[in-house]
Design a protein around this motif. Structure first.
Motif, PDB file in Angstrom:
ATOM      1  N   LYS A 104       0.827  -1.196   0.000  1.00  0.00           N
ATOM      2  CA  LYS A 104       0.000   0.000   0.000  1.00  0.00           C
ATOM      3  C   LYS A 104       0.866   1.252   0.000  1.00  0.00           C
ATOM      4  CE  LYS A 104      -3.701   2.292   2.578  1.00  0.00           C
ATOM      5  NZ  LYS A 104      -4.592   2.226   3.772  1.00  0.00           N
ATOM      6  N   ALA A 105       1.932   1.267   0.785  1.00  0.00           N
ATOM      7  CA  ALA A 105       2.831   2.418   0.811  1.00  0.00           C
ATOM      8  C   ALA A 105       3.576   2.562  -0.513  1.00  0.00           C
ATOM      9  CB  ALA A 105       3.818   2.275   1.964  1.00  0.00           C
ATOM     10  N   ASP A 107       2.409   1.704  -3.439  1.00  0.00           N
ATOM     11  CA  ASP A 107       1.443   2.257  -4.395  1.00  0.00           C
ATOM     12  C   ASP A 107       1.284   3.761  -4.195  1.00  0.00           C
ATOM     13  OD1 ASP A 107       1.107  -0.295  -5.365  1.00  0.00           O
ATOM     14  OD2 ASP A 107      -0.733  -0.683  -4.218  1.00  0.00           O
ATOM     15  N   THR A 108       1.333   4.217  -2.951  1.00  0.00           N
ATOM     16  CA  THR A 108       1.251   5.653  -2.668  1.00  0.00           C
ATOM     17  C   THR A 108       2.438   6.397  -3.270  1.00  0.00           C
ATOM     18  OG1 THR A 108       0.065   5.207  -0.603  1.00  0.00           O
ATOM     19  CG2 THR A 108       1.093   7.371  -0.838  1.00  0.00           C
ATOM     20  N   ASP A 111       1.978   6.722  -6.987  1.00  0.00           N
ATOM     21  CA  ASP A 111       0.990   7.747  -7.325  1.00  0.00           C
ATOM     22  C   ASP A 111       1.598   9.147  -7.215  1.00  0.00           C
ATOM     23  OD1 ASP A 111      -1.899   8.371  -7.887  1.00  0.00           O
ATOM     24  OD2 ASP A 111      -1.676   9.430  -5.971  1.00  0.00           O
ATOM     25  N   ARG A 112       2.450   9.357  -6.217  1.00  0.00           N
ATOM     26  CA  ARG A 112       3.112  10.647  -6.084  1.00  0.00           C
ATOM     27  C   ARG A 112       4.069  10.901  -7.251  1.00  0.00           C
ATOM     28  NH1 ARG A 112       4.743  10.649   0.395  1.00  0.00           N
ATOM     29  NH2 ARG A 112       2.596  10.669   1.213  1.00  0.00           N
TER      30      ARG A 112
END
Length: 710
Positions: A104-105, A107-108, A111-112
């Motif tokens: 999850k981190a 993927d974050t 996205d950034r």
């Protein structure tokens, strides 16, 4: 400066170079840009990068800076690492932290990075930087300030490393060293109580440590915090070793995988014993769970030979080994369990790796050293070291649960007994026949998934390799080695006869060897068939027939009889313990625990004193038994009804307690005055003054008279 030493920040803007106040460089951004034009930094390939942030501009690679400036940067970075090691993060640390994050981190972070790539794409296509940031922020549902913060995170970072720097960093919850130091005594006591082979629970250890801390005024953290600290400070493997020992530690690491494809059939075998979970009734009426000893080929996993008996013993091991050599040949290596039945002197005497039993100089050489078989010993209490344990698991699952054993199956654990436990015992002959069928099916079952079988059966795997393997066959002289037990002996000093297990063996040639020390080899299952005599050096001397058959018919029968006698003795001891469950020491301890002290008489202020019930006295070792008997008789007589008044010459004990007390005083007066006193009077007085009745009256009268009575 060495080429492999570089600061963690590779790309620098003009403003950052000016703020760094580096030697040989201007102190303003305009001066730095002018210096770059003079030195023609833009002409260096790959040393210039467009700045993606607000206002545009350029980034300069650190290698363009003068030598003194680069040296200063490295010195400052080293000082910063020492002062704030947690704030410094180089390229390797950034990627290591990124790999440790959850998906999850990650993927974050992706996205950034996608947002920054879109900002840079819009900016290079002609849009103003501020407009590009606002457009991307609106698309992502964020504020422009958030996008600018992301741009600041990757300022001066190479494009290929931006993903690692954009990853969200999890908050670090740490206890300061000085805060945890105050709990050091408590943690040491807690870890000592928890890391024990008795394996107490952490809650139990925490309660014990808390009690000790309360007594010694130690500060104590919460239980969950203490558990987290212990797990962080003590590695899991250390905890397992301290709480479960070396065997538990071995389970923390994968077992060694041995390649058997380099072996061939009968090149190496392994053997072990296993107790089968079935009640068997033997011909002598004994009912128990039998033991099986089996020899297994290591290459194919085929069971080559086996024997069954009450308990593991060297006779069954020798018989199974003899069947192996008789039917298949002599193996090169043997992997044995470390039990006494395998390390017996018949099999292994003379082997350098044998560490069982006492070694004597006159010990005969065992069968395996005679045949040139190399021995290996499995690690004790480590089933992974013995491949035959896997075969025994199949026997426990398939053979022991055969429908024909219904009622005789006992379960593989004490808590896994079937409902019909102990309802039946299978006959020994039937058991051996069914076990033979099960082992044959075990060897012939197709679809085996071992590396050597590869979908075939153990029989097929063994036969294919056995057909081409170099097999050593035994000669007739060697055959006597495994079919016979062995024992050192000494021939009779006059006639040369040999007495062994109650039987006498003799042949004419033995008279010439009278008094010689020899080795006798015999058939353990038939002692009357004769013995083969060998010299201590190993040379065969000859055969001797049994002349006097007075011993047991076979050696194992003698052992079985002795074992049965021992079982009867143990049963009688247990029966005696049931009738007298408590030891004398226990009885004495219970009596001492229940004993109460005699309460002291209060200072009497009552008219009629109440005396305590007389307690039995323990006679001292120096007391005369006859005197004690006479005294007890007098006491009983005192409690009896008063008799008729006696003649003046006959001594009569008074009837009431006060009268008896006065009677003692009168006898003492006569003795002091020198008046004649009869033996009966004197004996009664000496016994009565030790009686609780007299002592109680004496204490009461002294309390009333001020201590002058008696």
């Amino acid at each position: 400066m060495s080429a492999d030493i570089a600061p963690s920040q590779e790309w620098w803007s003009a403003e950052q170079i000016a703020e760094a106040c580096l030697p040989g460089l201007p102190g303003s951004a305009r001066g730095v840009n002018a210096f770059a034009l003079r030195e023609n930094w833009r002409a260096t390939p790959g040393a210039i990068m467009r700045k993606p942030g607000r206002g545009g501009g350029l980034f300069y690679h650190w290698s363009l800076l003068p030598f003194n400036a680069r040296l200063k940067l490295i010195e400052r970075e080293a000082q910063h690492k020492e002062a704030c090691p947690e704030d410094h993060q180089d390229r390797g640390q950034a990627w290591a932290g990124y790999e440790a994050l959850s998906q999850k981190a990650k993927d974050t972070a992706a996205d950034r990075l996608d947002a920054l790539d879109k900002v840079e794409l819009l900016h290079t296509s002609g849009a103003r930087h501020v407009v590009a940031v606002e457009a991307v922020a609106k698309e992502k549902g964020l504020s422009p300030r958030t996008v600018y913060n992301w741009i600041a995170l990757v300022e001066g970072v190479a494009p290929e490393d931006r993903l690692a720097y954009l990853a969200p960093r999890p908050p670090k919850k740490r206890t300061k060293a000085e805060d945890r130091a105050q709990f050091a005594p408590f943690l040491d006591w807690l870890k000592s109580a928890y890391l024990r082979l008795e394996r107490p629970t952490f809650a139990q250890s925490y309660r014990s440590a808390s009690s000790e801390a309360q007594r010694k005024k130690w500060p104590t953290p919460p239980e969950k915090t203490a558990k987290r600290w212990v797990d962080a400070e003590v590695p899991r493997t250390v905890q397992v070793f301290k709480r479960e020992g070396a065997n538990g530690l071995m389970r923390c690491f994968p077992a060694q995988i041995r390649d058997r494809s380099c072996l061939s059939a009968l090149e190496a075998v392994n053997a072990d014993c296993h107790k089968i979970d079935v009640f068997v009734e033997w011909p002598d009426g004994t009912i128990n769970r039998p033991q099986i000893v089996a020899f297994q080929d290591l290459y194919s996993n085929k069971i080559l030979s086996w024997r069954v008996d009450h308990d593991p013993n060297k006779v069954m091991v020798m018989a199974a080994f003899g069947e192996l050599v008789e039917n298949w040949g002599i193996p090169k290596r043997c992997l044995f369990d470390n039990g006494r039945e395998f390390a017996n002197k018949w099999m292994t005497a003379g082997a350098p790796t044998r560490f069982r039993f006492k070694i004597r100089e006159d010990d005969p050489i065992g069968v395996l050293p005679h045949l040139g078989i190399q021995m290996h010993w499995a690690t004790p209490a480590h089933g992974q070291a013995k491949p035959i344990e896997r075969a025994f698991r199949d026997l426990a699952s398939d053979v022991a649960k055969d429908p024909r054993f219904a009622g005789a199956y006992v379960g593989n654990r004490p808590d896994a007994k079937p409902e019909n436990y102990g309802s039946r015992a299978i006959k020994a002959a039937d058991f051996v026949e069914i076990l033979s069928e099960g082992i044959a099916e075990h060897n012939a079952r197709p679809g085996r998934r071992s590396a050597t079988a590869n979908g075939r059966s153990f029989d097929q795997t063994f036969e294919e390799s056995y057909a081409t393997a170099p097999i050593r066959k035994a000669t007739e002289d060697q055959r006597r080695l495994w079919l016979m037990g062995q024992a050192p002996a000494k021939l009779h000093k006059e006639n040369g006869g040999l007495k062994l297990h109650g039987n006498v063996y003799h042949c004419d040639w033995m008279s010439q060897e009278a008094g010689a020390k020899v080795i006798a080899r015999f058939d353990p299952e038939d002692l009357h068939s004769g013995v083969h005599i060998y010299a201590l050096s190993g040379e065969y001397m000859g055969f001797a027939e049994c002349q006097q058959k007075v011993g047991f018919f076979d050696l194992e029968g003698a052992r079985s009889t002795a074992r049965r006698r021992s079982q009867i003795t143990k049963a009688q001891k247990k029966l005696a313990e049931l009738h007298a469950p408590f030891a004398p020491e226990r009885l004495g301890a219970d009596m001492n625990a229940g004993r109460k002290e005699t309460p002291a008489l209060m200072a009497a202020k009552v008219v009629s004193p109440v005396f305590p019930k007389p307690q039995p006295r323990v006679a001292l070792s120096r007391t005369n038994p006859d005197a004690a008997t006479a005294r007890d008789a007098l006491v009983l007589k005192m409690k009896s009804k008063p008799k008729a008044k006696a003649t003046p010459t006959e001594f009569q004990v008074a009837g009431t307690p006060d009268e008896r007390f006065d009677q003692v005083a009168e006898i003492r007066r006569k003795i002091n005055a020198g008046e004649p006193v009869g033996d009966r009077e004197r004996s009664w007085m000496e016994g009565f003054v030790d009686h609780p009745e007299y002592k109680g009256l004496l204490a009461v009268k002294r309390s009333f008279s001020g201590g002058n009575a008696g």
